[in-house]
Design a protein around this motif. Structure first.
Motif, mmCIF file in Angstrom:
data_model
loop_
_atom_site.group_PDB
_atom_site.id
_atom_site.type_symbol
_atom_site.label_atom_id
_atom_site.label_comp_id
_atom_site.label_asym_id
_atom_site.label_seq_id
_atom_site.Cartn_x
_atom_site.Cartn_y
_atom_site.Cartn_z
ATOM 1 N N GLY A 75 0.819 -1.122 -0.008
ATOM 2 C CA GLY A 75 -0.026 0.085 -0.264
ATOM 3 C C GLY A 75 0.791 1.336 -0.111
ATOM 4 N N ARG A 76 1.838 1.232 0.607
ATOM 5 C CA ARG A 76 2.772 2.243 0.793
ATOM 6 C C ARG A 76 3.442 2.606 -0.622
ATOM 7 N N ALA A 77 3.848 1.562 -1.055
ATOM 8 C CA ALA A 77 4.499 1.653 -2.379
ATOM 9 C C ALA A 77 3.651 2.064 -3.393
ATOM 10 N N LEU A 78 2.374 1.468 -3.488
ATOM 11 C CA LEU A 78 1.591 2.012 -4.546
ATOM 12 C C LEU A 78 1.103 3.536 -4.277
ATOM 13 N N ALA A 79 1.063 4.165 -3.163
ATOM 14 C CA ALA A 79 0.744 5.203 -2.688
ATOM 15 C C ALA A 79 1.940 6.293 -3.315
ATOM 16 N N ARG A 80 3.130 5.794 -3.083
ATOM 17 C CA ARG A 80 4.325 6.683 -3.507
ATOM 18 C C ARG A 80 4.212 6.663 -4.931
ATOM 19 N N GLN A 81 3.792 5.437 -5.603
ATOM 20 C CA GLN A 81 4.155 5.484 -7.012
ATOM 21 C C GLN A 81 3.109 6.410 -7.661
#
Length: 162
Positions: free
Chosen positions: A52-58
């Motif tokens: 979720g954090r990686a997707l939010a950053r992307q």
């Protein structure tokens, strides 16, 4: 998937909404709004938070001016103890873009954590006046609890009126 998303959104079934948002994102990975929703629901439900954090950053890197992407990324930063960075992300948005009740929940949480109480109270009122998920209401309750725990209690030697 769109019909399921609408149904789960209407019934506040966030666990199934998260799964549907994830599937929608997988079918249209370039759509920032879908990525932001999938990430935010994962973070809000504390499910697969690293992804979720990686997707939010992307999503944020792809579209930093998108309110959903910015709010979700700010919430992801907050979840890792990076509130100051999260506030900077929110401050890049025009303030009216945080007036949506869902966005206001996260703005209230972050500004309260940063002890910017005037802004926190503004967004708290906007969030409470809107139709938000029960899980988001829990975040608002965390603000209330945090404030109650921070309030000084009278010492045993003090008596009211003295």
């Amino acid at each position: 998937l769109d019909a399921l998303y609408a149904l789960y959104r209407q019934t506040n079934d966030l666990p199934n909404l998260r799964l549907t948002a994830q599937r929608l994102h997988e079918t249209s990975p370039e759509e920032v709004g879908l990525a932001a929703n999938a990430a935010r629901f994962a973070l809000l439900l504390d499910r697969n938070t690293a992804d979720g954090r990686a997707l939010a950053r992307q999503a944020y890197e792809k579209s930093p001016n998108d309110p959903a992407a910015a709010v979700t990324y700010a919430f992801a930063l907050y979840g890792t103890g990076r509130t100051a960075e999260a506030i900077e992300v929110l401050k890049k948005l025009p303030p009216d873009q945080l007036n949506d009740p869902h966005a206001a929940v996260y703005a209230a949480l972050l500004f309260d954590d940063a002890n910017q109480l005037e802004l926190a109270n503004k967004y708290l009122a906007l969030a409470r006046a809107g139709d938000i998920f029960p899980e988001e209401k829990q975040l608002l309750n965390e603000i209330t609890t945090r404030r109650q725990n921070a309030a000084p209690s009278p010492s045993p030697n003090e008596t009211p009126g003295n």
